[in-house]
Design a protein around this motif. Sequence first.
Motif, PDB file in Angstrom:
ATOM      1  N   ARG A  19      30.648  28.268  36.215  1.00 45.00           N
ATOM      2  CA  ARG A  19      30.311  29.372  36.491  1.00 45.00           C
ATOM      3  C   ARG A  19      29.266  30.168  35.726  1.00 45.00           C
ATOM      4  O   ARG A  19      28.390  30.633  36.002  1.00 45.00           O
ATOM      5  N   ASN A  22      26.025  28.561  36.648  1.00 46.46           N
ATOM      6  CA  ASN A  22      25.322  29.059  37.805  1.00 46.46           C
ATOM      7  C   ASN A  22      24.928  30.510  37.540  1.00 46.46           C
ATOM      8  O   ASN A  22      23.844  30.919  38.516  1.00 46.46           O
ATOM      9  N   GLU A  26      21.168  32.005  38.405  1.00 42.66           N
ATOM     10  CA  GLU A  26      20.805  33.008  39.201  1.00 42.66           C
ATOM     11  C   GLU A  26      20.141  33.952  38.749  1.00 42.66           C
ATOM     12  O   GLU A  26      19.006  34.990  39.454  1.00 42.66           O
ATOM     13  N   TYR A  38      21.138  24.580  37.576  1.00 43.74           N
ATOM     14  CA  TYR A  38      22.039  24.260  38.685  1.00 43.74           C
ATOM     15  C   TYR A  38      22.584  22.774  38.744  1.00 43.74           C
ATOM     16  O   TYR A  38      23.703  22.536  39.090  1.00 43.74           O
ATOM     17  N   ALA A  41      25.075  22.093  35.982  1.00 43.91           N
ATOM     18  CA  ALA A  41      26.217  22.564  36.494  1.00 43.91           C
ATOM     19  C   ALA A  41      26.845  21.761  37.642  1.00 43.91           C
ATOM     20  O   ALA A  41      28.129  21.416  37.550  1.00 43.91           O
ATOM     21  N   ARG A  42      26.199  21.267  38.461  1.00 43.97           N
ATOM     22  CA  ARG A  42      26.638  20.024  39.444  1.00 43.97           C
ATOM     23  C   ARG A  42      27.035  19.036  38.877  1.00 43.97           C
ATOM     24  O   ARG A  42      28.039  18.299  39.242  1.00 43.97           O
TER      25      ARG A  42
END
Length: 74
Positions: A19, A22, A26, A38, A41-42
């Motif tokens: 979280r 991400n 953003e 991103y 995080a993935r």
Amino acid sequence: MSIAGESASRARQTQDKVRELNERAEQTSDPKERRRLYEEARRIQEQSMKDGGRAAEDRPGRRADSEKDEFPSR
């Protein structure tokens, strides 16, 4: 702490980290940095899911293969 408690704690920490990454992605205006965050995080999320699946296979009473447990009919 029990093994289940430790697993739940690790899962929460992983979710928090994903979280956070991400949210940072953003907020950044740099497209390369956004993509990097991103992707990280993935990767963390995928590894967590893979590790979680492996942990489920190691639980007593669970089969390591993909067969479903069959219960006798009543």
